[in-house]
Structure formats: structure tokens, C-alpha cells
Enzyme design. Structure first.
Site, PDB file in Angstrom:
ATOM      1  N   GLU A   1      -4.246  -9.186   3.593  1.00 61.63           N
ATOM      2  CA  GLU A   1      -5.019  -8.895   4.805  1.00 61.63           C
ATOM      3  C   GLU A   1      -6.212  -9.817   4.984  1.00 61.63           C
ATOM      4  OE1 GLU A   1      -2.833  -5.075   3.845  1.00 61.63           O
ATOM      5  OE2 GLU A   1      -3.832  -6.660   2.730  1.00 61.63           O
TER       6      GLU A   1
ATOM      7  N   GLU B   1       0.825  -1.210   0.000  1.00 58.11           N
ATOM      8  CA  GLU B   1       0.000   0.000   0.000  1.00 58.11           C
ATOM      9  C   GLU B   1       0.860   1.261   0.000  1.00 58.11           C
ATOM     10  OE1 GLU B   1      -4.163  -0.673   2.134  1.00 58.11           O
ATOM     11  OE2 GLU B   1      -2.520  -1.421   3.371  1.00 58.11           O
TER      12      GLU B   1
END
Length: 700
Positions: free
Chosen positions: A125, A105
Site C-alpha cells: 500500500e 490482510e
């Protein structure tokens, strides 16, 4: 700069390096340091661009998950991304090793991405019951399109650099010198007439899905079809879809809300528990870093049947040359034909290439002569589950195998110490219990005998990881951990049927609990004749199960078992004949039938299993409650969102479970309901099982 982040300048390029081993996680000090470094580069008139990279072996493994559930400390990871994204000077992420989760990210908030050829990128995640919570669900769709973004986010699997370049996650793949190539790339961006745009401002890859989202919705449905009961995969889809109709900053805020909601939920707590439990399972008393595994350059497998063939495939898939030994050529040909078909199916599905299939097949050889395996470093016996047969095999192996060879049994129940006594080298003997199909199932129960050498256990652990298994070390007892608990779970199955439940009632209770299949459907799949044969060898009986087998109803392979399979193995239908059989047996045994609730089914099946797990802990057969959870998640399809039986039991309340066990013990007299001392102790103290174990000497 803080020690976790270093700053240097090479000409016009500022190099910001994360130094937070082992995986350069974005903990508080790293987040603070990166923002400070970006501010410093922004303020330096001699700096025209920035390279962000990782020290040591990797770029970044993402957020520091030990901070999850604690009071947040600013700056947050989204703050880091905002700072990188709003730099007036281009920032290039130089990726080596892996960029996972928050690491990827952060790289998406940079203006360019370059990686080594062997780098891997992922937003994993979902495997922790979460969604990317620092802009991943909004920036990635803008970079590669929403459908391609879902392919990365929903499964959460790593993407290699080559694939990442093809789909557009990476701008470039570096040559031999990543940092030099990254600096050159950053200087190019700085010299360009137009400043590179931040992903937040990109809209072109979203336009097609905005005009017609039907293809995106269909793709999402396919990806989440196997999510059964898990919240995170569906939340990932919901978050990515926000990119189509929600302003960027508003979507970021909502993404963060979803992330926090999931993080505080039971499923993510369970999945994070499993993440740490899998790593904890590798920590074995008496086996520290000084204990070196033995080298396994070649292996042998005794038996080319279902288990032997699957084990041989697992070894070959992990790069280990394997010789398969069988009694005769016919058995070899039959086993190799199955292996060939399995590999061909994988090629057709696209999971491996034809070239990779041929490489794996090339690692397999066969023989009918024990002398041909004498130089193997490891031999795994996978013959019929009969002690007399296994003893004969191990006696022969003791004669022919070279000194230092490891002798392993794939037994699922039998006494490894008894087997080891057939050899003059019990220190080299252990159990390696694979699960069927062995080339697919993740669990490997490593059974440590009383004389097994520490370096033999270390070798089995290392080999298990090499071939893609999740190894758990267990002690010697009948059934070890998984099958011993399974027996306790199954102890009341027939009683439930006789007392009024149907097979479909029991299976539905399991499906509603989160299992992918109930015990009676599973029995039909595995073959009811297997349990029948085992019962007969042990002098045991089962009124309904035996009657089904005596009628030739062995399950799916005969078209009839507890269910009827007239329309194929995937279409189980309740069978009135079975209902009549159950009613007849109940009448013969004088059992008055009644309605049985789903709660009762769970209490009489799942609770005894937890109780047996506590006994296993008392006896030291399993080292930790979390080891039991890893066994059941990876070998018996316990629902991932519940974190394993022992974790779930603590969430459900040990005091309640003990109370219900006592109730059913009084009602039925079945010893599976007699609460284990450890379970009573933990319930009385209001503690966890692990805490109660710390005072195990006090358990009475």
C-alpha cells in the site's frame, strides 16, 4: 453463492474460492460473498473447518482500487477480516500466485496460512501513498514482531514463500497439491484440543518492544531515511507503533482513519495516478494482442563504456545472454572490470548472492569482431553520441546481422529515422534509450521511427519488462520526451544565476519542491564537461558553465564545479570563487542582480518544462500526459508524491501556469515561456490535458 465467490464442501472441509479475475480483487461482490460463505460454513454442523483460496492464477491482489475515492459500500474489507477471525471453526488461507495488500490482510485474519513454494506475499500500500487499512499494521506485528513487520510494510516489497515461512508469516509451504495440503492443515487445526487463537489476541511478539522501544524506533528511522517528503512510510511506522500501546479495536479504527486521510490526500492521488499510468503506457495504438513480439534468445551490445556495460548488465540480469563488442581488447578489459566491480559490490551489499553474480557474469561474452554477433536477435548500439559515428556502426550492422534481427540505438537525442536510413531494413530499427546507470535506472524510452515495425515495438516493450524496466513508447524528435523537456527546464538556469540567485538557492528550491538533487549539484555529479562538449559541437555557449570548464572545474570528478568538494563528493560546499565569477559575468553583461525567490525559481524552471510537455503532446511525440509523467518519475527523479510534471500541473492549476508563463515571456522574451496551444486550450476550458487532446484538431 454469487459468481465472484464459490462454496463447496469436501467431507468436513468447506472450500471458499474467490473467482474475480484477473487478480481476485476484493470488490464489493467478493467481500459480500466471502462473508456469506463464512456464515454458511458456521451454520453447517457437518463442516468443522474452512479453506479460503483463490481461483485462477492467484489468491488475491487485494482491494479493488477503482473503488478508492468513491462512496464506501458495506461490507468493508475490515468486516471480512472480522468475520474470518471470529469464526468458531478454523479458517486456513491457501495461497498461490500472490497475496498482496488486502489479500494478505485477509489471510492474516485466518487461523492458518499455507502457500505454494513460488507464492509471493506483500503489503504494498505504501507504493500507492497509503498504509494497510484492513488490520495489516496491527495483525502482522502480533504475528512476526513489530520490527519484522516494518520490514514488510514500509518498503512494500514482495516476500517469497521461503522467506515468509522463515519469518513466520506462513505456517507451511505446500507440496504439489496446495488445496489437498490446505484441507489437511485445516482438519489438523479442527482436531486440536485448543482452538487456534486469532492474531488480535496475540501479545507475546510485542512484549520486548513494549519494554524498550528504542531498537524499534532506530529500525524505523533507518527504513524511512529515504522517504524524502513522502507521508505514507512515516504513517506506516506510526500505525505499527500503535500495536504497542493502543487496544486492538481502537488501533484498527485509528488505522482506518489514517488510511482514509492518506487516500484523500494529494500524495496518494498522485501515486495511484502513477500506478494506472504505468499500465496505460503499455497500450500502444496499432499494437494489440495479435502483434506477437519477436523472440530474443541472445543479444549484443556495441560499446563497453558506461552505457554499454550498464545495458549489458541489465540484459544479463534479465536472463538474456549478451555479447559485448568493442574496438579493441583494452576497451573490453576496462569495461568488464567495471562490470565485475559492480556485481561484486552487489554481493557485498547482500542484494544478490555470489552464485547469482556468477550466473549473470556467465551470460556475458566479449568480442572485437562484428561477425561474432551476426546471429544475435537484438543488437543495441551504445557508442559515442555523434551521428556520424552511429551511422558507421549501423551501416556495419546492416551488413552482418541476420534477417529479422532488431537494430536499436541507445541515442539520447539523435534522429532515429536518420540512423535507420543507413540500413536496408528501417522497419527493424528503433531507439532504446536507457538511462545511466543502465543496470539501475528503471526508465526505457522506446523510440518509434516512422518505419519501425509494430512487432519490433512489441518486442522492445516485452524485453523492457523482462529486464525490469518501465518502458514508454515515444516519437522521434531531438531529445525525445525526457531530454527535450530537461532542456526547457534548464533554459533559464544561467539567467537565474546572473540575475541574483546562487547555485545553492536554485538547488534548495528544487529540494524543497521534492527533488532529491538540484540542477547544479546534478551537473557537478554528471560532469560539467559533458554539456560543455555538447555546446561546442552545436556552436552554443553558456557564460558561467563555459567559464567553469575553462578553469578545469568539471564537477565532482575534479573536486570543483559549481560547488567545492574538498571533503569528498558527498560534501558540496558553496564556493566564493564561483560567486565572484557569477558577479563578474553579470557585470560584463550589464545584468543588475537582485534577490530571487524560490517561487520565481520554480516558475522559471518547472513551468517551461510543463509547457514543453504540452508541445510534445501536440506533436504526438508522447501519446498521453501520463506517459510523460512515467518518463519523469522513472528517469529524472521527479517527486513521486507529485505524480509527474503533467499531473502536478493540473493539480497546481493550468490557468495559473499559463498566466505565469505569459508573464515571464513578456519579461524575458525567452520562447520557452510562450504557452503551448494545448496548454492554453486546457486552461481556457478548465479541462485536463487529456480532455483537451481529445479535441486536438481544434488546437490552434
Amino acid at each position: 453463492m454469487a459468481g465472484d465467490v464459490t462454496y463447496s464442501v469436501d467431507g468436513a472441509v468447506a472450500v471458499v474460492t474467490i473467482n474475480n479475475p484477473p487478480v481476485n480483487a476484493f470488490g464489493f461482490d467478493v467481500r459480500h460473498g466471502v462473508i456469506e460463505a463464512m456464515n454458511r460454513a458456521e451454520a453447517d454442523p457437518d463442516v468443522t473447518c474452512v479453506v479460503l483460496t483463490g481461483g485462477g492464477r492467484t489468491f488475491s491482489g487485494g482491494a479493488d482500487i477503482t473503488e478508492f475515492g468513491k462512496t464506501p459500500r458495506e461490507p468493508s474489507l475490515p468486516d471480512v477480516n472480522t468475520r474470518c477471525e471470529t469464526m468458531s471453526k478454523p479458517v486456513v488461507a491457501a495461497i498461490h500466485g500472490f497475496a498482496f495488500g488486502g489479500g494478505l490482510e485477509v489471510s492474516l485474519s485466518c487461523h492458518g496460512r499455507i502457500a505454494t513454494a513460488d507464492a509471493k506475499l506483500a503489503l504494498p500500500e505504501v507504493k500507492l501513498g497509503l498504509i494497510p487499512g484492513a488490520g495489516g499494521t496491527q495483525r502482522l506485528p502480533r504475528l512476526i514482531g513489530p520490527e519484522a513487520a516494518l520490514d514488510v510494510i514500509v518498503p512494500g516489497n514482495p516476500v517469497g514463500a521461503k522467506k515468509a515461512l522463515e519469518v513466520g508469516i506462513l505456517d507451511r509451504v505446500a507440496g504439489e497439491d496446495l488445496l489437498a495440503d490446505a484441507k489437511a492443515f485445516a482438519l489438523e487445526l479442527a482436531a486440536a484440543d485448543e482452538k487456534p487463537s486469532a492474531l488480535r489476541d496475540r501479545e507475546d511478539r510485542l512484549e520486548a518492544a513494549r519494554r524498550d522501544p528504542s531498537a524499534l524506533d532506530a529500525h524505523a528511522a533507518t527504513l524511512t531515511k529515504k522517504a524524502r517528503g513522502l507521508e505514507a512510510p512515516l504513517a506506516c511506522v506510526r500505525a505499527v507503533r500503535m500495536a504497542l500501546d493502543t487496544p486492538f479495536d481502537e488501533a484498527l479504527a485509528k488505522e482506518r482513519e489514517i488510511f482514509i486521510e492518506l487516500m484523500n490526500g494529494d500524495q496518494s492521488k498522485a501515486q495511484r495516478h502513477l500506478f494506472f499510468a504505468e499500465r496505460e503506457a503499455n497500450k500502444i495504438p496499432g499494437i494489440d494482442r495479435d502483434v506477437r513480439p519477436r523472440k530474443v534468445s541472445k543479444a549484443a551490445v556495441i560499446g563497453a563504456g558506461t552505457m554499454g556495460g550498464g545495458i549489458a548488465m541489465a540484459l544479463a540480469n534479465g536472463g538474456v545472454p549478451v555479447t559485448i563488442l568493442e574496438m579493441n581488447q583494452e576497451a573490453i578489459d576496462r569495461g568488464m572490470a567495471v562490470i565485475q566491480r559492480n556485481y561484486d559490490t552487489s554481493v557485498k551489499r547482500g542484494s544478490i548472492s555470489a552464485e547469482e553474480r556468477d550466473r549473470r557474469l556467465g551470460r556475458l561474452s566479449t568480442t572485437t569482431d562484428y561477425n561474432d554477433i551476426a546471429d544475435a536477435d537484438l543488437v543495441i548500439e551504445a557508442v559515442f553520441e555523434e551521428m556520424s559515428v552511429k551511422k558507421v556502426v549501423f551501416g556495419k550492422l546492416d551488413e552482418v546481422m541476420k534477417p529479422g534481427a532488431i537494430l536499436a540505438s541507445n541515442t539520447s537525442y539523435l534522429d532515429v529515422d536518420d540512423i535507420a536510413q543507413m540500413t536496408k531494413r528501417p522497419a527493424d530499427v528503433l531507439g532504446m534509450h536507457f538511462f545511466s546507470p543502465a543496470n539501475v535506472m528503471k526508465l526505457l524510452e522506446i523510440v518509434r521511427g516512422k518505419e519501425t515495425s509494430p512487432d519490433v515495438i512489441a518486442t522492445a516493450l516485452a524485453l523492457g519488462k523482462q529486464i525490469g524496466k518501465v518502458p514508454v513508447v515515444v516519437g522521434v524528435c531531438h531529445g525525445f520526451v525526457g531530454n527535450r523537456m530537461l532542456s526547457s527546464r534548464s533554459a533559464e538556469n544561467e539567467s537565474l544565476l546572473l540575475e541574483g540567485a546562487s547555485p545553492a538557492d536554485v538547488d534548495k528550491a528544487f529540494l524543497d519542491f521534492g527533488f532529491s538533487m538540484g540542477p547544479f549539484a546534478m551537473g557537478d555529479l554528471a560532469g560539467l564537461d559533458i554539456g560543455w562538449r555538447t555546446r561546442k559541437s552545436l556552436g552554443q555557449t553558456a557564460a558561467i558553465g563555459d567559464a567553469l570548464c575553462e578553469a578545469g572545474r568539471f564537477g565532482q570528478k575534479t573536486g570543483k564545479g559549481f560547488y567545492s568538494y574538498e571533503d569528498g563528493p558527498r560534501d558540496a560546499k558553496p564556493d566564493p570563487w564561483v560567486d565572484a565569477l557569477i558577479a563578474e559575468k553579470a557585470k560584463e553583461l550589464g545584468v543588475n542582480r537582485r534577490n530571487i525567490s524560490a517561487d520565481e525559481i520554480v516558475e522559471r524552471t518547472i513551468y517551461p518544462m510543463i509547457n514543453e510537455g504540452a508541445r510534445i503532446l501536440e506533436e504526438g511525440i508522447a501519446l498521453r500526459p501520463s506517459d510523460i509523467d512515467i518518463v519523469w518519475i522513472n528517469g529524472y527523479a521527479f517527486p513521486i508524491g507529485k505524480g509527474g510534471p503533467m499531473f502536478w500541473a493540473e493539480q497546481a492549476g493550468l490557468e495559473h501556469i499559463v498566466e505565469r508563463l505569459e508573464f515571464w515571456h513578456g519579461k524575458t522574451g525567452n520562447p520557452v515561456f510562450e504557452p503551448a496551444a494545448l496548454l492554453r486550450k486546457a486552461a481556457k476550458e478548465g479541462s485536463s490535458l487529456a480532455s483537451a487532446m481529445a479535441g486536438k484538431d481544434d488546437v490552434a
